[in-house]
Write an enzyme that holds these catalytic residues in place. Sequence first.
Site, PDB file in Angstrom:
ATOM      1  N   ASP A   1       4.612  -0.495  -2.016  1.00  0.00           N
ATOM      2  CA  ASP A   1       4.715  -1.720  -1.209  1.00  0.00           C
ATOM      3  C   ASP A   1       3.616  -1.849  -0.178  1.00  0.00           C
ATOM      4  OD1 ASP A   1       5.474   0.221   0.588  1.00  0.00           O
ATOM      5  OD2 ASP A   1       7.014  -1.002   1.516  1.00  0.00           O
ATOM      6  N   GLU A   2       2.513  -1.159  -0.365  1.00  0.00           N
ATOM      7  CA  GLU A   2       1.486  -1.172   0.672  1.00  0.00           C
ATOM      8  C   GLU A   2       0.100  -1.026   0.061  1.00  0.00           C
ATOM      9  OE1 GLU A   2       2.554   0.900   4.339  1.00  0.00           O
ATOM     10  OE2 GLU A   2       0.571   1.822   4.276  1.00  0.00           O
TER      11      GLU A   2
END
Length: 368
Positions: free
Chosen positions: A113-114
């Site tokens: 998610d990054e």
Amino acid sequence: MDAFYASVELLRHPELKGVPLVIGGRRAEGSALAPHFGALRLREYLGRGVVTTCTYEVRALGVHSGMGLMKAARYAPEALLLPPSFEAYRHYSRLFKEAVATVTQAIEDRGIDEIYLEFSDSDGEARVLGQRLKNTVKDATGLSCSLGIGPNKLLAKIASDLEKPDGLTVLALADVPDRLWPLPVGKINGVGPKVQARLAALGIVTIGDLAHARGDLLETTFGPRVGQWLADCAQGRDDRPLSTDTEPKSLSRETTFEQDLDARRDRPALSQILATLCDRLAADLIQKGHKGRTIGIKLRYADFRTVTRDHTLAQPTADAALIKAAARDCLKRVPFNQKLRLLGVRVGTLCPANPESRAFSPQRELPF
DNA sequence: TCTGGGGTCCTAGGACCC
DNA sequence: TCTGGGGTCCTAGGACCC
């Protein structure tokens, strides 16, 4: 991505909007009794497991990622506990990364998610570009993200954390005294609990304290490398390049048991678990097109101490039977004077299973 | 019924080689 | 009768991150 797993669950189950959500625990068992897809009220949960993520209203009650579920239940007994659905999260992860890739190809993957990405070659004002990027991600996924913009990865990362959720924060070098120095040292990516505690013992709590510490104090306490790195961070200095290298270094599978197991009495169960881990690992290696030479095991005792053993083979392998044999050899070198709570298997020193396919592959494609 | 699962990077000692 | 100065590889543990 903001509260990524919880936000994906809300996309999949819009009727849960407004319900405090915790994602965590094990894959649902006995879920027939639960009101929602295997969900329970947190207070009803019994057993091992941690909070993987939770919605912001649950965080406001004191719950955070990594907290034991039994403890989290004391803060948020009424929160709904959902078991994680990794396939769904991987799907939305791909969508968000592909959306970003339409804006820039200079992407460093930092997990599900990054990402870091580089805008240096783009024209336009940073905030305008940032808003456009957030809109692109929102359109592609229906999810919000928090974006930090800075002259380097250190400041961009800190900026991204300042206005969560749905943040857009620009941090210039000139902002360092006003905006960086009041923050606790733990906001620096790479300063964890241990370093934080050692700094606190020197009276250094904020990044500003760090900036004003005598250079030789940091270097004598942490050594020249870490000392210099901390001093640089405090000035907002960071020259790490974007890393677009996506070749994995290792692959592993591990599991924490429902109850602690005894190495002798529960030997058949342990043997079965080891076999399953090796099979899954081999299947994943083959599916990803990798082999590895270093086979390792990881054990966690009932008292939470962890030991590892590894063994390097002459030839790389992705074969479940060879991995299992090497893992068993490693296990022979471990003392078993306590019950066990976790067993893991790892393959490291990875290389492509099929070197030609890469050597001749034209332009490397994005990995997601 | 404290404390998941999957990673990366760093350090440090010993073996071994030139 | 006192034992250099590299270098690489392997192993084990630990800190940290998502």
